[in-house]
Design a protein around this motif. Structure first.
Motif, PDB file in Angstrom:
ATOM      1  N   SER A 139       0.848  -1.202   0.000  1.00 33.43           N
ATOM      2  CA  SER A 139       0.000   0.000   0.000  1.00 33.43           C
ATOM      3  C   SER A 139       0.873   1.238   0.000  1.00 33.43           C
ATOM      4  CB  SER A 139      -0.875   0.036   1.250  1.00 33.43           C
ATOM      5  OG  SER A 139      -1.738  -1.065   1.259  1.00 33.43           O
ATOM      6  N   ILE A 140       0.382   2.241  -0.688  1.00 33.64           N
ATOM      7  CA  ILE A 140       1.075   3.536  -0.715  1.00 33.64           C
ATOM      8  C   ILE A 140       0.148   4.547  -0.070  1.00 33.64           C
ATOM      9  CG2 ILE A 140       1.956   5.372  -2.241  1.00 33.64           C
ATOM     10  CD1 ILE A 140       3.614   2.913  -2.546  1.00 33.64           C
ATOM     11  N   GLN A 141       0.642   5.278   0.915  1.00 34.09           N
ATOM     12  CA  GLN A 141      -0.204   6.276   1.558  1.00 34.09           C
ATOM     13  C   GLN A 141       0.244   7.686   1.197  1.00 34.09           C
ATOM     14  OE1 GLN A 141      -0.796   5.988   5.843  1.00 34.09           O
ATOM     15  NE2 GLN A 141      -2.826   6.877   5.527  1.00 34.09           N
ATOM     16  N   ALA A 142      -0.746   8.532   0.910  1.00 37.30           N
ATOM     17  CA  ALA A 142      -0.462   9.924   0.548  1.00 37.30           C
ATOM     18  C   ALA A 142      -0.423  10.780   1.801  1.00 37.30           C
ATOM     19  CB  ALA A 142      -1.542  10.437  -0.397  1.00 37.30           C
ATOM     20  N   TYR A 158       5.058   1.786   3.110  1.00 42.25           N
ATOM     21  CA  TYR A 158       5.431   1.242   4.422  1.00 42.25           C
ATOM     22  C   TYR A 158       6.132  -0.102   4.312  1.00 42.25           C
ATOM     23  CZ  TYR A 158       2.428   4.992   5.888  1.00 42.25           C
ATOM     24  OH  TYR A 158       1.874   6.227   6.058  1.00 42.25           O
ATOM     25  N   ASP A 159       5.975  -0.736   3.172  1.00 41.88           N
ATOM     26  CA  ASP A 159       6.590  -2.036   2.934  1.00 41.88           C
ATOM     27  C   ASP A 159       8.120  -1.922   2.819  1.00 41.88           C
ATOM     28  OD1 ASP A 159       6.733  -4.722   2.234  1.00 41.88           O
ATOM     29  OD2 ASP A 159       6.507  -4.277   0.089  1.00 41.88           O
ATOM     30  N   THR A 160       8.567  -0.928   2.062  1.00 39.84           N
ATOM     31  CA  THR A 160      10.016  -0.747   1.888  1.00 39.84           C
ATOM     32  C   THR A 160      10.597   0.305   2.821  1.00 39.84           C
ATOM     33  OG1 THR A 160       9.557   0.896   0.180  1.00 39.84           O
ATOM     34  CG2 THR A 160       9.978  -1.355  -0.582  1.00 39.84           C
ATOM     35  N   GLY A 161       9.717   1.133   3.434  1.00 40.90           N
ATOM     36  CA  GLY A 161      10.229   2.246   4.250  1.00 40.90           C
ATOM     37  C   GLY A 161      10.658   3.433   3.406  1.00 40.90           C
ATOM     38  N   ASN A 162      10.280   3.424   2.132  1.00 42.14           N
ATOM     39  CA  ASN A 162      10.632   4.542   1.257  1.00 42.14           C
ATOM     40  C   ASN A 162       9.483   5.536   1.186  1.00 42.14           C
ATOM     41  OD1 ASN A 162      12.957   3.167   0.549  1.00 42.14           O
ATOM     42  ND2 ASN A 162      12.099   2.349  -1.355  1.00 42.14           N
ATOM     43  N   CYS A 163       9.831   6.804   0.970  1.00 47.00           N
ATOM     44  CA  CYS A 163       8.806   7.750   0.555  1.00 47.00           C
ATOM     45  C   CYS A 163       9.364   8.604  -0.574  1.00 47.00           C
ATOM     46  CB  CYS A 163       8.319   8.600   1.726  1.00 47.00           C
ATOM     47  SG  CYS A 163       9.507   9.801   2.290  1.00 47.00           S
ATOM     48  N   TYR A 164       8.430   9.196  -1.311  1.00 46.50           N
ATOM     49  CA  TYR A 164       8.774   9.954  -2.518  1.00 46.50           C
ATOM     50  C   TYR A 164       8.233  11.355  -2.305  1.00 46.50           C
ATOM     51  CZ  TYR A 164       9.548   5.187  -3.585  1.00 46.50           C
ATOM     52  OH  TYR A 164      10.018   3.901  -3.493  1.00 46.50           O
ATOM     53  N   HIS A 206      13.729   6.145   4.198  1.00 47.43           N
ATOM     54  CA  HIS A 206      14.408   6.719   3.033  1.00 47.43           C
ATOM     55  C   HIS A 206      13.487   7.700   2.316  1.00 47.43           C
ATOM     56  CE1 HIS A 206      16.605   3.022   3.786  1.00 47.43           C
ATOM     57  NE2 HIS A 206      17.619   3.554   3.137  1.00 47.43           N
ATOM     58  N   ILE A 207      14.025   8.871   2.034  1.00 45.29           N
ATOM     59  CA  ILE A 207      13.260   9.893   1.302  1.00 45.29           C
ATOM     60  C   ILE A 207      13.898  10.046  -0.074  1.00 45.29           C
ATOM     61  CG2 ILE A 207      12.521  12.310   1.311  1.00 45.29           C
ATOM     62  CD1 ILE A 207      13.378  12.260   4.349  1.00 45.29           C
TER      63      ILE A 207
END
Ligand SMILES: [Zn+2]
Length: 271
Positions: A139-142, A158-164, A206-207
């Motif tokens: 899932s990707i949360q905005a 939340y799966d990888t701990g990455n955000c964009y 990670h951002i």
């Protein structure tokens, strides 16, 4: 035993830090950051915007559409054959380039929508703070972060701990001088605090930012903490600044830096 553990730790660290190139030519690079996660850069693009592809078991999202109307979809298809939708972090022109290669896009209604309304042929959906995109097993949360624009969006995996983050926190610097919306430094500081809260409670580590270049475009929470400390210093008057080196000589826009974080701002908004 210790040595084996150490070696495997090094191997793991190396794996997660070094992206694997899956395609490149004179113009473009497609890197696999990790499983189901890709980064696309057009090297000759004037604003060096980055695009990301995040793939679940059923669907995929593409985050931002780059500087120009390049053949983005053919590169997305090197990453996934799943149905894709486009998510915008914000609507500055250097992130909208290839939008018409998508049938659907998501954007925050608070953004300036004029270019999308004028040029986009497909279906527009509005995304708001907290919305979740279910991709199948992921899932990707905005997350709404205002400051660079009136309705900036960060997308968290939340799966990888990455955000964009697009330009909400920027690549080494955040540009807060734009727009007619009320955007004082105190509001930006509240957004920094919101982001720190999210990162620490949801394990976002990670951002990935909206541009590439000399500056490394992957950051951790300390980058956001530095932005917060810098914003606090600005509000207490305890900071030094200089003319923003990319603004016109006559422009009042200034910049101030703490460690890796730079805030570009209009002096009227330091309140
Ligand atoms: Zn921007």
């Amino acid at each position: 035993m210790k040595r084996i553990m150490l070696l495997s730790l090094i191997a793991l660290a190396g794996f997660s830090l070094s992206a694997q190139n899956i395609y490149h030519d004179e113009q473009v690079t497609v890197d696999k950051i990790e499983k189901g996660t890709y980064k696309i850069n057009y090297r000759d693009a004037p604003n060096m915007s980055s695009m990301y592809v995040v793939v679940g078991k059923k669907k995929a999202v593409v985050i931002d559409a780059g500087d120009k109307d390049y053949d983005l979809m053919s590169l997305v298809r090197k990453c996934t054959d799943k149905p894709v939708v486009l998510l915008f972090t914000h609507t500055h022109g250097d992130h909208l380039g290839a939008m018409n290669q998508f049938e659907e896009l998501y954007v925050n209604e608070k953004e300036n929508l004029s270019q999308i309304q004028r040029n986009f042929k497909g279906k527009v959906h509005y995304v708001k703070d907290g919305d979740v995109f279910k991709l199948g097993g992921k899932s990707i949360q905005a997350l709404e972060i205002v400051g660079h624009t009136a309705g900036g969006m960060i997308y968290c995996d939340y799966d990888t701990g990455n955000c964009y983050s697009g330009d909400c926190f920027g690549t080494g610097q955040v540009w807060l001088q734009f727009g007619s919306f009320d955007n004082p430094i105190s509001v930006y500081l509240s957004q920094v605090e919101k982001m720190i809260g999210y990162m620490s409670t949801r394990h976002i580590t990670h951002i990935y930012t909206g541009h590439f270049g000399q500056e490394e475009c992957m950051y951790g929470i300390n980058y956001i903490q530095d932005m917060g400390e810098l914003a606090r210093k600005m509000l207490s008057g305890d900071f030094e600044s200089e003319h923003h080196n990319r603004s016109a000589e006559s422009s009042p826009v200034r910049m101030t830096t703490l460690r890796r974080a730079t805030i570009v701002y209009h002096p009227d908004r330091v309140r």
